[in-house]
Write an enzyme that holds these catalytic residues in place. Structure first.
Site, PDB file in Angstrom:
ATOM      1  N   LYS A  12       0.835  -1.206   0.000  1.00  0.00           N
ATOM      2  CA  LYS A  12       0.000   0.000   0.000  1.00  0.00           C
ATOM      3  C   LYS A  12       0.870   1.256   0.000  1.00  0.00           C
ATOM      4  O   LYS A  12       0.635   2.193  -0.763  1.00  0.00           O
ATOM      5  CB  LYS A  12      -0.793  -0.050   1.314  1.00  0.00           C
ATOM      6  CG  LYS A  12      -2.160   0.514   1.259  1.00  0.00           C
ATOM      7  CD  LYS A  12      -2.587   0.712   2.685  1.00  0.00           C
ATOM      8  CE  LYS A  12      -3.830   0.009   3.047  1.00  0.00           C
ATOM      9  NZ  LYS A  12      -4.281   0.358   4.406  1.00  0.00           N
ATOM     10  N   ASP A  73      -7.901   3.553   5.100  1.00  0.00           N
ATOM     11  CA  ASP A  73      -8.489   2.288   5.494  1.00  0.00           C
ATOM     12  C   ASP A  73      -9.259   1.819   4.277  1.00  0.00           C
ATOM     13  O   ASP A  73     -10.035   2.575   3.682  1.00  0.00           O
ATOM     14  CB  ASP A  73      -9.403   2.429   6.702  1.00  0.00           C
ATOM     15  CG  ASP A  73      -9.672   1.050   7.322  1.00  0.00           C
ATOM     16  OD1 ASP A  73      -8.696   0.325   7.592  1.00  0.00           O
ATOM     17  OD2 ASP A  73     -10.842   0.687   7.497  1.00  0.00           O
ATOM     18  N   TYR A 159      -6.751  -9.054  -2.154  1.00  0.00           N
ATOM     19  CA  TYR A 159      -7.778  -9.733  -2.947  1.00  0.00           C
ATOM     20  C   TYR A 159      -7.645  -9.481  -4.454  1.00  0.00           C
ATOM     21  O   TYR A 159      -8.518  -9.891  -5.222  1.00  0.00           O
ATOM     22  CB  TYR A 159      -9.175  -9.278  -2.482  1.00  0.00           C
ATOM     23  CG  TYR A 159      -9.462  -9.594  -1.027  1.00  0.00           C
ATOM     24  CD1 TYR A 159      -9.977 -10.829  -0.652  1.00  0.00           C
ATOM     25  CD2 TYR A 159      -9.209  -8.653  -0.028  1.00  0.00           C
ATOM     26  CE1 TYR A 159     -10.234 -11.123   0.684  1.00  0.00           C
ATOM     27  CE2 TYR A 159      -9.459  -8.935   1.309  1.00  0.00           C
ATOM     28  CZ  TYR A 159      -9.962 -10.166   1.649  1.00  0.00           C
ATOM     29  OH  TYR A 159     -10.215 -10.460   2.969  1.00  0.00           O
ATOM     30  N   ASP A 160      -6.561  -8.813  -4.870  1.00  0.00           N
ATOM     31  CA  ASP A 160      -6.408  -8.467  -6.299  1.00  0.00           C
ATOM     32  C   ASP A 160      -6.607  -9.655  -7.253  1.00  0.00           C
ATOM     33  O   ASP A 160      -7.254  -9.492  -8.293  1.00  0.00           O
ATOM     34  CB  ASP A 160      -5.040  -7.809  -6.557  1.00  0.00           C
ATOM     35  CG  ASP A 160      -5.010  -6.352  -6.125  1.00  0.00           C
ATOM     36  OD1 ASP A 160      -6.091  -5.757  -5.951  1.00  0.00           O
ATOM     37  OD2 ASP A 160      -3.899  -5.804  -5.960  1.00  0.00           O
ATOM     38  N   LYS A 180      -3.292  -0.258 -12.586  1.00  0.00           N
ATOM     39  CA  LYS A 180      -4.125  -0.388 -11.382  1.00  0.00           C
ATOM     40  C   LYS A 180      -4.361   0.989 -10.756  1.00  0.00           C
ATOM     41  O   LYS A 180      -5.500   1.340 -10.431  1.00  0.00           O
ATOM     42  CB  LYS A 180      -3.485  -1.334 -10.358  1.00  0.00           C
ATOM     43  CG  LYS A 180      -4.330  -1.467  -9.096  1.00  0.00           C
ATOM     44  CD  LYS A 180      -3.769  -2.414  -8.049  1.00  0.00           C
ATOM     45  CE  LYS A 180      -4.572  -2.288  -6.758  1.00  0.00           C
ATOM     46  NZ  LYS A 180      -3.994  -3.009  -5.625  1.00  0.00           N
ATOM     47  N   HIS A 185      -9.601   2.107  -6.405  1.00  0.00           N
ATOM     48  CA  HIS A 185     -10.178   2.845  -5.281  1.00  0.00           C
ATOM     49  C   HIS A 185      -9.133   3.747  -4.633  1.00  0.00           C
ATOM     50  O   HIS A 185      -9.385   4.900  -4.335  1.00  0.00           O
ATOM     51  CB  HIS A 185     -10.744   1.840  -4.268  1.00  0.00           C
ATOM     52  CG  HIS A 185      -9.757   0.747  -3.892  1.00  0.00           C
ATOM     53  ND1 HIS A 185      -9.040   0.057  -4.833  1.00  0.00           N
ATOM     54  CD2 HIS A 185      -9.358   0.251  -2.695  1.00  0.00           C
ATOM     55  CE1 HIS A 185      -8.242  -0.821  -4.233  1.00  0.00           C
ATOM     56  NE2 HIS A 185      -8.424  -0.715  -2.935  1.00  0.00           N
TER      57      HIS A 185
HETATM   58  P1  ITT Z   1      -2.507  -0.617   7.442  1.00  0.00           P
HETATM   59  O1  ITT Z   1      -3.728  -0.624   8.314  1.00  0.00           O
HETATM   60  O2  ITT Z   1      -1.213  -0.689   8.211  1.00  0.00           O
HETATM   61  O3  ITT Z   1      -2.506   0.505   6.430  1.00  0.00           O
HETATM   62  P2  ITT Z   1      -3.675  -3.044   6.352  1.00  0.00           P
HETATM   63  O4  ITT Z   1      -3.281  -4.024   5.282  1.00  0.00           O
HETATM   64  O5  ITT Z   1      -4.104  -3.593   7.682  1.00  0.00           O
HETATM   65  O6  ITT Z   1      -2.510  -1.970   6.513  1.00  0.00           O
HETATM   66  P3  ITT Z   1      -6.359  -2.038   5.994  1.00  0.00           P
HETATM   67  O7  ITT Z   1      -6.671  -2.122   7.437  1.00  0.00           O
HETATM   68  O8  ITT Z   1      -6.783  -0.813   5.243  1.00  0.00           O
HETATM   69  O9  ITT Z   1      -4.792  -2.135   5.733  1.00  0.00           O
HETATM   70  O10 ITT Z   1      -6.909  -3.343   5.274  1.00  0.00           O
HETATM   71  C1  ITT Z   1      -6.958  -3.381   3.908  1.00  0.00           C
HETATM   72  C2  ITT Z   1      -7.148  -4.801   3.454  1.00  0.00           C
HETATM   73  O11 ITT Z   1      -8.131  -4.773   2.401  1.00  0.00           O
HETATM   74  C3  ITT Z   1      -5.860  -5.337   2.834  1.00  0.00           C
HETATM   75  O12 ITT Z   1      -5.070  -6.024   3.754  1.00  0.00           O
HETATM   76  C4  ITT Z   1      -6.412  -6.217   1.719  1.00  0.00           C
HETATM   77  O13 ITT Z   1      -6.790  -7.452   2.249  1.00  0.00           O
HETATM   78  C5  ITT Z   1      -7.677  -5.454   1.279  1.00  0.00           C
HETATM   79  N1  ITT Z   1      -7.338  -4.464   0.224  1.00  0.00           N
HETATM   80  C6  ITT Z   1      -7.352  -3.103   0.336  1.00  0.00           C
HETATM   81  N2  ITT Z   1      -6.941  -2.522  -0.803  1.00  0.00           N
HETATM   82  C7  ITT Z   1      -6.647  -3.508  -1.644  1.00  0.00           C
HETATM   83  C8  ITT Z   1      -6.151  -3.558  -2.964  1.00  0.00           C
HETATM   84  O14 ITT Z   1      -5.834  -2.458  -3.637  1.00  0.00           O
HETATM   85  N3  ITT Z   1      -5.982  -4.750  -3.520  1.00  0.00           N
HETATM   86  C9  ITT Z   1      -6.272  -5.871  -2.856  1.00  0.00           C
HETATM   87  N4  ITT Z   1      -6.714  -5.934  -1.603  1.00  0.00           N
HETATM   88  C10 ITT Z   1      -6.909  -4.758  -0.991  1.00  0.00           C
END
Ligand code: ITT
Length: 214
Positions: A12, A73, A159-160, A180, A185
């Protein structure tokens, strides 16, 4: 201007570095991570909405570092599952990305309507003493798609490989990073946030000029 990205998800952070660097021109943004500022704790995501959790993460980073802090998030919402995994996307199975994807396929076995969306809420928080004074800014981006019956592609994360994006005829994991970012989003949210930050930077500059009678 230094900006802290309050995330531990390396994939991310990489996406955000490309996106934020590319969109806020005029002022050079130096992006730093939680590790760079020595933040070792865990930020508990106790909110029930993407917006609440983005603000929780950004506030925690800002109060620790004193830097303008951006956090997102994000997650996947699946219609047939009543919006799940939603804010629990990262913690859906209790395991990592692979287990999450397997669980999602199990839950959707035999389900016809596989509509889903990735959602990203991004928050910027401006602590006392930061070069921009402002209330927090929160923006949202969405990408609409469908959940495949088997994984496709090796790029991206989370989940990509299961997220089919019809306009490009590919799963998100079959897109290269630039493709991408252009439709995701997170790409949409970051463009909105960059526009808001751009306005705030212009206001802050004007304030300084006014102060010195320029
Ligand atoms: P931080 O909170 O430290 O930023 P995290 O991975 O825990 O990292 P989130 O709480 O925002 O982040 O959870 C996001 C989850 O949603 C991530 O781990 C993926 O499983 C999914 N996700 C979010 N954006 C995605 C993307 O662009 N492609 C695929 N999966 C995604």
């Amino acid at each position: 201007m230094k900006i802290l990205i309050a995330s531990r998800n390396r994939a991310k952070i990489k996406e955000l570095e490309v996106l934020l660097g590319a969109y806020v021109d005029g002022v050079k943004l130096e992006l730093v991570s939680l590790d760079d500022v020595g933040f070792e704790g865990e930020i508990e995501e106790t909110g029930t909405t993407f917006e609440e959790n983005a603000l929780i993460k950004a506030r925690a980073g800002a109060s620790f570092s004193g830097l303008i802090t951006v956090a997102d998030d994000s997650g996947l919402t699946v219609e047939a599952l009543g919006g799940a995994p939603g804010v629990y996307s990262a913690r859906y199975s209790g395991g990592g990305d692979e287990e999450n994807n397997r669980k999602l396929l199990r839950e959707l076995a035999g389900v016809k309507d596989r509509s889903a969306a990735f959602v990203c809420c991004m928050a910027a928080v401006f602590p006392e003493g930061a070069p921009i004074k402002s209330d927090p800014v929160v923006v949202t981006g969405r990408a609409e798609g469908e959940i495949l019956c088997a994984e496709r592609g090796d790029n991206g994360f989370g989940y990509d490989p299961l997220f089919w994006f019809d306009p490009l005829g590919k799963s998100f994991a079959e897109l290269d990073p630039d493709e991408k970012n252009a439709v995701s989003h997170r790409g949409e949210a970051v463009k909105k946030l960059a526009a808001e930050l751009g306005k705030k930077i212009a206001e802050a500059k004007e304030e300084v000029w006014r102060k010195y009678g320029l």
